[in-house]
Design a protein around this motif. Sequence first.
Motif, short mmCIF file in Angstrom:
data_model
loop_
_atom_site.label_atom_id
_atom_site.label_comp_id
_atom_site.label_asym_id
_atom_site.label_seq_id
_atom_site.Cartn_x
_atom_site.Cartn_y
_atom_site.Cartn_z
N LYS A 31 25.50 36.51 85.11
CA LYS A 31 25.77 38.49 84.33
C LYS A 31 24.93 39.56 85.30
N VAL A 32 23.77 38.49 86.04
CA VAL A 32 23.35 39.41 87.77
C VAL A 32 24.17 39.38 88.07
N PRO A 91 19.44 38.48 80.30
CA PRO A 91 18.77 37.77 81.81
C PRO A 91 18.16 36.78 82.38
N VAL A 92 17.05 38.73 82.22
CA VAL A 92 16.09 38.15 82.93
C VAL A 92 15.21 36.31 82.17
N LEU A 134 16.58 33.49 83.26
CA LEU A 134 16.28 32.76 84.46
C LEU A 134 14.29 32.70 85.06
N LEU A 171 17.53 44.70 85.10
CA LEU A 171 18.03 43.33 84.67
C LEU A 171 16.94 43.77 83.37
N ILE A 220 23.09 34.00 85.31
CA ILE A 220 23.26 33.87 86.79
C ILE A 220 24.81 35.66 86.93
N ASP A 250 11.23 31.07 85.81
CA ASP A 250 10.82 29.69 86.27
C ASP A 250 10.39 29.23 85.04
N LYS A 275 21.98 29.83 81.08
CA LYS A 275 21.47 29.95 82.53
C LYS A 275 22.97 30.65 83.19
N GLU A 276 23.46 29.92 83.28
CA GLU A 276 24.42 30.01 84.09
C GLU A 276 25.29 31.45 83.56
N ASN A 284 19.49 29.57 92.12
CA ASN A 284 20.18 29.93 90.76
C ASN A 284 21.15 29.78 90.92
N ARG A 307 25.12 48.06 89.07
CA ARG A 307 24.16 47.23 89.60
C ARG A 307 25.57 46.27 91.10
N ASN A 357 14.13 30.49 92.47
CA ASN A 357 15.28 28.65 92.34
C ASN A 357 16.98 28.82 92.56
N ILE A 369 25.52 28.24 90.56
CA ILE A 369 25.62 27.18 89.44
C ILE A 369 25.98 26.42 89.57
#
Lengths: 797, 232
Positions: free
Chosen positions: A709-710, A790-791, A794, B54, A707, A796, A703-704, B93, B81, B91, B95
Amino acid sequence: MFRLNLKIALRNLWKHKGYTFINIAGLSIGMASCILIFIFVRYQLSFDQQFANKDRIYRVVSSWKYADKEDFQSGVPRPLAAAMRNDFGMLEEVAALQRAGGIIKVKDQSGKLRLKTAEDVFYIEPGFFRIFDYPWLEGNPQQALVQPNTVALSQKMASRFFGDWHKAVGQTFQYRDKTLKVTGVFADIPDNNSNPINIAIAYAGYENKDMKEWYTVSSSSEVYILLKKGVNIADLEGPKNAFLKKYYTDKESNGKEDHFFQPLAELHKDANYGNFSGKIMEKSQLTGLIAIGVFLLLTACINFINLATAQAIGRSKEIGVRKVMGGRRKQLMVQFLTETLTITIFALLIACVLTEAALPGMIGLFRENISFSIMDHPVIFVFMIVLVLLVSLVAGFYPAMVMSGFNPMLAIRNKVNLGNSGGAVLRKVLVVMQFTLTIILMTGTFIIMKQMKYIREKPLGFNPSAIAMVNVPGDSLSRLKYKFLKTKVENETGVRMASLCSSGPSSMDVDDINFSYNGKKPGFHVGSKYADADYFKTFDLKVISGKGFSGNDSLQEYIVNETFLKKLNIVSPEDAIGQKVSLGGSADQISIVGVVKDFNNTNLREAISPILFHKNSRKATVIAVKMNTQNIPATMKNIEAIWNSVYPDHVYMADFMEEKINKYYENERVIGTLFKAFALVIVFISFIGLFGLISFVATQRTKEMAIRKVLGASTLELVNMVNFSFMTLVLLANLMAWPIAYLLINKWLSGYAYRIELNIWPFLIVTSVSMIATLLTVSFRSFSAARANPVDALKDE
Amino acid sequence: MIKIENLEKVYKTEEVETTALNGINMHVKAGEFVSIMGPSGCGKSTLLNVMGLLDKPESGSYKFLETELLTMNDKERSNFRKRNMGFVFQNFNLIDELTVFENIELPLIYNKVAAPERKRLVNEMIERMNIVNRSGHFPQQLSGGQQQRVAVARALVTKPKLVLADEPTGNLDSSHGNEVMELLCELNEQGTTIVMVTHSSHDASFSNRIINLKDGHVISEKINKTRSEELI
């Protein structure tokens, strides 16, 4: 309850097949290595331990202190046994054991020769069998060897001589010029024994038993003592000092004589003295092996702890539910420890298979007959049980403690955070430890290999290739035929030249003799060898000053090496030519006619010693035959035929000079192979562990990474981020390993007079290799994690 | 600023094909605040992901300031991007291992902004978001509203041309939710273009224009007069 727990455990293992595989593979390989090491160490420690009196048995050995060195000898002067029997009140028994050897001929009823063989024999005092309770099958050990020319045989030897050992007693056979009567048969002496006695002849018949010389010691003359019950070996120190004063009265002796009472258990472990079996396993090597075994097991346990704590979060829900439903911490601990025990037992089963598979290799490596039979050695079974319990506890305790300590509220909601808690720090510490051990072993292996290569390739100062060393019989009749044999061998096609001598330039048994140079006694001994005029050409030794030996056999001449001159502070070799030397207190003053360039006269652990060649082909024990390299087997066959025609009553024995030299490094061969094998094992365990850990970390940080990457991180940046922490750990492990490896390796290398220089390169190479291997292992997993969309991460839940 | 034409996206699993986007046409002007609404599964999140580069659609065209983005390779998309877009998630996101300051700083690091400049920009953002006394805290130590403010700060610190918000109030109670919406409005008034996906018509009422999606189609568009006049 237990069945349920087992079901959960098995399903969990199945669910995480990858981690389970890593755990079981690591544990089973680690355990197999430990079992192999245990079997080997147990065998080595079992040497000479089968005797009832083993704790009271000592061997008397000799040592000499010189100005510049100390010499050790397993032998003692011949009068020592009788003198000790007389002077020491605290001894229950003193017995001499004299090794000899010669041709044995067994004839059948009709007087026809049935068997001719060259054998080692032992002259033994009857008291020896009161010290060592060897089981006898026939005859009485106390009476059988009292009369001269009586002999007892081992079961194997008796069967060989007379077909059936039951029929041996009462029969006779020829040993050299004696007729011996068999008066007893004893059980075969097991391999794990330092005195491989097959033929025991009554000491009363030994021709040199009454020799009174205190200053001559042969390694063939051993003496054993049995302490009286309740006597401490330290109590013998006073009587010993008085004893030394009483018998060593020569004020002019070069070295200071001493004797030492060596405990029976040390015979197999002390290379300074050696023993008749020639088998030695030094204590330091056993300790090293045990240390490696512990290392391997520890590495496997660390994998287990790392992966178990890493997986703990995944099981937090189960733990939470169990706790909410009334499970107590102790019950959970027991549950997790049982799981570990299950895995460990499973790993043990695989380890047993691996051990069986590896055993032939190990037997081949040590050339010892080691068995992995639990029936024969129940202690192996005990060891395996202890191993399983120990591993379960070491590997399972910490994870069980962590998991059972979860707060049930957080656990049930999957909110337990191990990321920043002690778990992560502990994992890092363990990984560093694991890799420190790995790097030490890798560096050690690398340098051992380098040193071995150096030894193999170092020029020795002579050329040992294509030289056969053929034994010649030493009796006076045979000696007369030496010249005849030599001429016949030299005429053989394929033979370039031959030399009658006492030994090759390099040999382990050197006769150290005291001497005087121009009438003065210097403070060192010289190693003497007998050789004829062709010796130097045969072995390609360079005579740098003077000339070689003359062909005239009646003319006495000496040739010395450079070290001999250096020790006498003679700078120019020319100055030594014509100087007089007398050996071993003899009055004969003999001239030095030449100086030979230094060569390695023993193995490369030792520095070159002063050597003196004595021209005397009649004292030869071998004929060295230099052959053309083509068709050596055919040439050897012809030489054997010639030899047998010259000496029909004797037994032909030959080996190659190069093989003799290789035998010096038998130990290195074994240690080198062991290190290579175990380094491979530890590298395997460590890196699959690392792979498991990075897999876990990559999953945990999915997950980290998404994030990041986004937010714009490139794949490479993410890979670097994940890799960085692992690379730092391994780098840290390298830095910690360096000094430890340096100390250990330097200590090992200091055992060699000829050794490679220890520089930084091996360390840098191992560090680079380990870093690159880590990078590859880690990148394999981190790259795929960084590439993930990443989608998905991320979304939910 | 954004022109989307005939966008199609299909999700395939072993058994079913789900058409998430089925020929979407839409545009966003610079300085606009657009809400995308619709029932669950209508494709609004997919659309936002595609707009955020994405996710990749099967076909169609996506022009951003006259540049076609769908023909770019991964690296170019990633670079585009990080220079032009900021994200706010339902949520948050954030870290967990990084402090508030470090979380906000992160996109600047990936944009290779020099350290002193980073410090200045982050502090400016922290001040603007009114979380100065929180800058050394870790996300878990903050309330949901504060966490989302940090997330917004992180989305804006690179001064993106476009902010994409995916249900930014979804995990917040109404008062914190309102706080965040007001913050977005304020940013929009200062010139940031915002595209927001939401379930809540209350939140949508803060925007200039509302696009309704159903089964991967745009079914209606509504100008929010109270807000849009300011824009014109």
